[in-house]
Motif scaffolding. Structure first.
Motif, PDB file in Angstrom:
ATOM      1  N   GLY A 163      31.290  39.425  43.063  1.00 23.08           N
ATOM      2  CA  GLY A 163      31.355  40.546  42.142  1.00 23.08           C
ATOM      3  C   GLY A 163      32.715  40.877  41.576  1.00 23.08           C
ATOM      4  O   GLY A 163      32.821  41.649  40.617  1.00 23.08           O
ATOM      5  N   SER A 164      33.785  40.305  42.136  1.00 25.07           N
ATOM      6  CA  SER A 164      35.124  40.649  41.649  1.00 25.07           C
ATOM      7  C   SER A 164      36.113  39.526  41.963  1.00 25.07           C
ATOM      8  O   SER A 164      35.840  38.647  42.789  1.00 25.07           O
ATOM      9  CB  SER A 164      35.616  41.950  42.279  1.00 25.07           C
ATOM     10  OG  SER A 164      35.766  41.805  43.680  1.00 25.07           O
ATOM     11  N   ALA A 165      37.250  39.594  41.304  1.00 21.15           N
ATOM     12  CA  ALA A 165      38.321  38.620  41.534  1.00 21.15           C
ATOM     13  C   ALA A 165      39.660  39.330  41.365  1.00 21.15           C
ATOM     14  O   ALA A 165      39.823  40.170  40.474  1.00 21.15           O
ATOM     15  CB  ALA A 165      38.227  37.449  40.561  1.00 21.15           C
ATOM     16  N   ALA A 166      40.601  39.018  42.239  1.00 24.34           N
ATOM     17  CA  ALA A 166      41.956  39.573  42.150  1.00 24.34           C
ATOM     18  C   ALA A 166      42.910  38.540  42.721  1.00 24.34           C
ATOM     19  O   ALA A 166      42.752  38.104  43.858  1.00 24.34           O
ATOM     20  CB  ALA A 166      42.058  40.887  42.921  1.00 24.34           C
ATOM     21  N   PHE A 167      43.895  38.128  41.932  1.00 21.33           N
ATOM     22  CA  PHE A 167      44.802  37.083  42.387  1.00 21.33           C
ATOM     23  C   PHE A 167      46.098  37.124  41.602  1.00 21.33           C
ATOM     24  O   PHE A 167      46.203  37.791  40.569  1.00 21.33           O
ATOM     25  CB  PHE A 167      44.155  35.698  42.268  1.00 21.33           C
ATOM     26  CG  PHE A 167      43.572  35.390  40.918  1.00 21.33           C
ATOM     27  CD1 PHE A 167      44.382  34.988  39.856  1.00 21.33           C
ATOM     28  CD2 PHE A 167      42.206  35.509  40.688  1.00 21.33           C
ATOM     29  CE1 PHE A 167      43.850  34.702  38.617  1.00 21.33           C
ATOM     30  CE2 PHE A 167      41.659  35.237  39.435  1.00 21.33           C
ATOM     31  CZ  PHE A 167      42.478  34.825  38.404  1.00 21.33           C
ATOM     32  N   THR A 168      47.079  36.373  42.112  1.00 20.86           N
ATOM     33  CA  THR A 168      48.372  36.237  41.453  1.00 20.86           C
ATOM     34  C   THR A 168      48.663  34.766  41.217  1.00 20.86           C
ATOM     35  O   THR A 168      48.469  33.937  42.116  1.00 20.86           O
ATOM     36  CB  THR A 168      49.497  36.856  42.303  1.00 20.86           C
ATOM     37  OG1 THR A 168      49.251  38.259  42.439  1.00 20.86           O
ATOM     38  CG2 THR A 168      50.858  36.648  41.657  1.00 20.86           C
ATOM     39  N   ILE A 169      49.118  34.435  40.017  1.00 17.53           N
ATOM     40  CA  ILE A 169      49.534  33.068  39.681  1.00 17.53           C
ATOM     41  C   ILE A 169      51.012  33.112  39.310  1.00 17.53           C
ATOM     42  O   ILE A 169      51.434  33.925  38.482  1.00 17.53           O
ATOM     43  CB  ILE A 169      48.715  32.505  38.510  1.00 17.53           C
ATOM     44  CG1 ILE A 169      47.243  32.378  38.915  1.00 17.53           C
ATOM     45  CG2 ILE A 169      49.261  31.144  38.073  1.00 17.53           C
ATOM     46  CD1 ILE A 169      46.339  31.862  37.802  1.00 17.53           C
ATOM     47  N   SER A 170      51.803  32.243  39.936  1.00 17.31           N
ATOM     48  CA  SER A 170      53.238  32.156  39.666  1.00 17.31           C
ATOM     49  C   SER A 170      53.607  30.724  39.328  1.00 17.31           C
ATOM     50  O   SER A 170      53.051  29.774  39.898  1.00 17.31           O
ATOM     51  CB  SER A 170      54.040  32.609  40.892  1.00 17.31           C
ATOM     52  OG  SER A 170      53.760  33.953  41.218  1.00 17.31           O
ATOM     53  N   GLY A 171      54.546  30.547  38.409  1.00 17.49           N
ATOM     54  CA  GLY A 171      54.967  29.207  38.062  1.00 17.49           C
ATOM     55  C   GLY A 171      56.019  29.197  36.974  1.00 17.49           C
ATOM     56  O   GLY A 171      56.653  30.212  36.680  1.00 17.49           O
TER      57      GLY A 171
END
Length: 220
Positions: free
Chosen positions: A197-205
């Protein structure tokens, strides 16, 4: 994107040195998502900008400034991509879009792609005309999800993970800029959670040429 970042002087040249990423033979995957899902939300973005106009003779990399902004974002998941008996090394296929793709400051990221441009591999050997290119390798434990971009596939001319930035018309001269497509470097990371039902994340690069370093935090 802020006016300060839009006026940054940038210089980059795309390379063709990446090697073909090895994928694993296809088999039933425990926990693989069987249906397409779309998570809509907001991405908070921090971008550090650099050029190569520093030093007494120019040519040295220098920090230009930091931009912080929020944009609408979309995270799409579905069944893993597969072709020619191979399947991507992720618990599910995914794509991630920040902002209006093609506009300065936007991002396009994705886990894998199937191309059909050639029936031979990089060594000239005949192969199935459908080639699976894997970009990211991620894993999931419960709802926790993390991984890394392992290959940009510049060698195949098939980059998919991009940041839309700007490039100076004449390097190190204040003569204006134009939109420019930057490939995201291998080594970028993702960490967070994905549930039904949901998504929460961090992308670094960073982008190829190290003109930009970025951090994206998504909630959807």
């Amino acid at each position: 994107m802020s006016r300060k970042a839009r006026n940054c002087g940038l210089a980059a040249a795309l390379s063709v040195t990446a090697a073909l990423w090895t994928v694993i033979p296809s088999s039933p995957a425990a926990g693989a998502q069987s249906a397409m899902r779309t998570y809509r939300g907001t991405a908070t973005v921090v971008v550090d900008s650099y050029d190569y106009c520093g030093g007494p003779l120019s040519g040295e990399r220098r920090f230009i400034g930091t931009s912080r902004y929020k944009m609408a974002a979309r995270f799409v998941t579905g069944p893993r991509k597969s072709a020619a008996g191979r399947v991507e090394r992720n618990p599910f296929y995914w794509e991630f879009y920040v902002g209006n793709i093609g506009a300065v400051g936007s991002f396009q990221l994705g886990s894998a792609h199937v191309v059909t441009a050639s029936a031979r591999d990089l060594g000239g050997n005949a192969r199935d005309p459908r080639l699976l290119l894997g970009y990211w390798v991620t894993s999931r434990s419960g709802t926790s999800w993390s991984g890394k971009l392992v290959d940009s596939h510049r060698a195949e001319g098939a980059t998919f993970n991009h940041f839309y930035g700007e490039k100076t018309i004449v390097p190190c001269r204040n003569l204006g800029t134009s939109p420019f497509l930057y490939a995201v470097n291998a080594g970028a990371t993702v960490s967070g959670r994905v549930s039904s039902g949901s998504a929460a994340f961090t992308i670094s690069g960073s982008t190829y040429g190290d003109n930009y370093r970025f951090r994206i935090t998504f909630n959807g």
